[in-house]
Design an enzyme around this catalytic site. Structure first.
Site, PDB file in Angstrom:
ATOM      1  N   ASP A   1     -10.092  -3.385   8.366  1.00 35.54           N
ATOM      2  CA  ASP A   1     -10.860  -4.642   8.297  1.00 35.54           C
ATOM      3  C   ASP A   1     -12.272  -4.430   7.763  1.00 35.54           C
ATOM      4  O   ASP A   1     -13.189  -5.196   8.082  1.00 35.54           O
ATOM      5  CB  ASP A   1     -10.939  -5.326   9.676  1.00 35.54           C
ATOM      6  CG  ASP A   1      -9.579  -5.513  10.314  1.00 35.54           C
ATOM      7  OD1 ASP A   1      -8.676  -6.029   9.622  1.00 35.54           O
ATOM      8  OD2 ASP A   1      -9.405  -5.146  11.489  1.00 35.54           O
TER       9      ASP A   1
ATOM     10  N   LYS B   1     -11.807  -4.111   2.270  1.00 39.18           N
ATOM     11  CA  LYS B   1     -11.256  -3.421   1.102  1.00 39.18           C
ATOM     12  C   LYS B   1     -10.810  -4.389   0.020  1.00 39.18           C
ATOM     13  O   LYS B   1     -10.982  -4.126  -1.165  1.00 39.18           O
ATOM     14  CB  LYS B   1     -10.087  -2.531   1.546  1.00 39.18           C
ATOM     15  CG  LYS B   1     -10.491  -1.380   2.453  1.00 39.18           C
ATOM     16  CD  LYS B   1      -9.300  -0.560   2.890  1.00 39.18           C
ATOM     17  CE  LYS B   1      -8.384  -1.307   3.828  1.00 39.18           C
ATOM     18  NZ  LYS B   1      -9.021  -1.690   5.116  1.00 39.18           N
TER      19      LYS B   1
ATOM     20  N   GLY C   1      -4.165  -7.467   6.352  1.00 36.84           N
ATOM     21  CA  GLY C   1      -4.537  -8.627   5.564  1.00 36.84           C
ATOM     22  C   GLY C   1      -5.804  -8.365   4.790  1.00 36.84           C
ATOM     23  O   GLY C   1      -6.809  -7.938   5.360  1.00 36.84           O
ATOM     24  N   HIS C   2      -5.753  -8.552   3.468  1.00 34.35           N
ATOM     25  CA  HIS C   2      -6.930  -8.389   2.625  1.00 34.35           C
ATOM     26  C   HIS C   2      -7.408  -9.771   2.189  1.00 34.35           C
ATOM     27  O   HIS C   2      -6.658 -10.535   1.583  1.00 34.35           O
ATOM     28  CB  HIS C   2      -6.608  -7.533   1.399  1.00 34.35           C
ATOM     29  CG  HIS C   2      -6.412  -6.092   1.733  1.00 34.35           C
ATOM     30  ND1 HIS C   2      -6.097  -5.138   0.789  1.00 34.35           N
ATOM     31  CD2 HIS C   2      -6.494  -5.423   2.904  1.00 34.35           C
ATOM     32  CE1 HIS C   2      -5.997  -3.951   1.369  1.00 34.35           C
ATOM     33  NE2 HIS C   2      -6.233  -4.116   2.655  1.00 34.35           N
TER      34      HIS C   2
ATOM     35  N   GLN D   1      -5.353  -0.801   6.302  1.00 29.19           N
ATOM     36  CA  GLN D   1      -5.878  -0.218   7.539  1.00 29.19           C
ATOM     37  C   GLN D   1      -7.077   0.705   7.253  1.00 29.19           C
ATOM     38  O   GLN D   1      -7.798   0.473   6.290  1.00 29.19           O
ATOM     39  CB  GLN D   1      -4.777   0.508   8.325  1.00 29.19           C
ATOM     40  CG  GLN D   1      -3.779  -0.419   8.982  1.00 29.19           C
ATOM     41  CD  GLN D   1      -2.561  -0.696   8.122  1.00 29.19           C
ATOM     42  OE1 GLN D   1      -2.138   0.096   7.299  1.00 29.19           O
ATOM     43  NE2 GLN D   1      -1.988  -1.865   8.287  1.00 29.19           N
TER      44      GLN D   1
END
Length: 428
Positions: free
Chosen positions: A15, A18, A42-43, A226
């Protein structure tokens, strides 16, 4: 002349931002490659007033003319992948070519059932804090050599054989150990066949695509999910993910040689967050933690869970720099610290009566450390309009400089706001 290969990794517990960093750099490369993890990550990318959350698709999907690759190290949830593709198509934003490795493993419905059931069986105090997306059980099947791969969805006979083999074992375990009703073969088989037909146009030899691009002098960006401290081998075990988020995972997860990697950029949030269970030395459970959570929007992109928040841990950052061989840092959410009179950073740990500047490794030892803090002056000026380091307030510049000096890694990108344009680039 060979192309340039850059790896983007999370240097904390995930988080870190990225997706935003990949989005900022994607316009200067030809390929964006996702190399590990699954739909448990989730990005988030913000473009103007539009917000995009990618769980499986590489963050470069918003750029016209790019090739986006899902490598063999990713575990693919076909339902989630097809949903993300449809969402982009409906918005007219499916601008990139997508290649999905046939060797990537498939998250099947029984993996999700197993994930939830096994987390429940662990009981209070022993839970890992999984997202129930089936990632761990899928990787376990991969290691046990009984996994179903993307290419198997395109071959009905192979799929039939592998699915029968899996359901014989899974249904026995689910019914007798977990107390869950067995899953029907026919429904799963036909669902998987439908997935295969929908995904077939995207399936290819991802390793060959990436290597041929590098041979042709093209730029490739490898995108991890991650973070370092969630790595199966180098993270806070057992409170880790089931894959290899560190930079070495880019090679095994996409089929390229380590000799092809030119630069490793570690994404670092200006403070620390963590989702799920496990040790978090600098966590603040009071007013400061709540302030960071609300101002930083620290809620999981996948589950919506509130993230645990606290001061920046430089001991962990220096460890991440060593494990990944960082050649640069992308510092995100610096603007969230604006308004604080004082900012603390952990520069050491007290463990069993001794002070150390070294990261202790496993989760059980880290759970006993007490952080040793260094206090730095904060700043009041808003920084969203800054486009050069020289534009930052003096105390903000000093904060960045202190992080660089302690970690030994230069900040090449600094995020000063949530939007794509609110970024300082230097040396990239």
């Amino acid at each position: 002349m060979p192309g340039k290969a850059e790896v983007i990794i999370g240097a904390q517990w995930g988080d870190e931002g990225k997706g935003r960093v990949v989005d900022a750099l994607a316009d200067r490369v030809d390929l964006v490659v996702r190399y590990q993890g699954g739909a448990n990550a989730g990005h988030t990318v913000i473009v103007g007033k539009d917000k995009y959350i990618f769980h499986l698709l590489p963050s470069g999907m918003l750029y016209t003319g790019k090739t986006c690759v899902i490598g063999n190290g990713v575990v693919v949830d076909p339902e989630q992948l097809l949903t993300e593709l449809k969402d982009l198509q409906d918005k007219g934003k499916d601008r990139a070519r997508l290649v999905v490795s046939g060797a990537a493993h498939v998250v099947m419905p029984y993996h999700k059932v197993l994930d939830e059931a096994e987390e429940r069986l662990r009981g209070k105090g022993r839970k890992i804090g999984t997202t129930h997306r089936g990632i761990g059980p899928c990787y376990a099947d991969k290691v046990n050599r009984i996994g179903i791969r993307v290419e198997d969805l395109l071959d009905p006979e192979v799929l039939r054989m592998k699915l029968r083999q899996n359901l014989e074992l899974k249904n026995l375990y689910l019914s007798r150990v977990c107390g869950v009703d067995p899953l029907p073969f026919d429904d799963l088989f036909h669902t998987a066949l439908d997935w295969g037909k929908s995904i077939a146009p995207y399936v290819g030899d991802a390793s060959r695509v990436v290597n041929e691009a590098l041979d042709a002098g093209k730029g490739v960006l490898f995108e991890g999910a991650q973070g370092t401290l969630l790595d199966m081998d180098h993270g806070t075990y057992p409170y880790v993910t089931a894959s290899t988020p560190v930079s070495a995972g880019a090679c095994t997860g996409s089929g390229v040689s380590p000799t092809r990697i030119d630069r490793v950029l570690g994404v670092v949030k200006a403070y620390c967050t963590r989702v799920g269970e496990g040790p978090f030395p600098t966590e603040d459970k009071g007013e400061l933690g709540e302030r960071l959570r609300e101002k930083g929007g620290e809620y999981g992109a996948t589950t919506g869970r509130p993230r645990r928040c606290g001061w920046l841990d430089l001991v962990a950052l220096r460890y991440a720099a060593r494990v990944n061989g960082l050649t640069g840092m992308a510092l995100t959410k610096l603007d969230v610290l604006t308004g604080l009179d004082e900012i603390q950073v952990a520069v050491g740990y007290e463990l069993d009566g001794e002070v150390t500047e070294h990261f202790p490794g496993g989760g059980h030892r880290l759970d006993r450390v007490v952080p040793v803090y260094r206090s730095l002056p904060g700043w009041k000026e808003e920084i969203g309009g800054c486009r050069k380091v020289e534009d930052l307030p003096e105390n903000a510049r000093n904060y960045v400089r202190f992080l660089e000096d302690f970690s030994g890694v230069k900040a090449l990108l600094i995020g000063v706001g949530p939007a794509r344009e609110e970024t300082i680039l230097q040396g990239l």
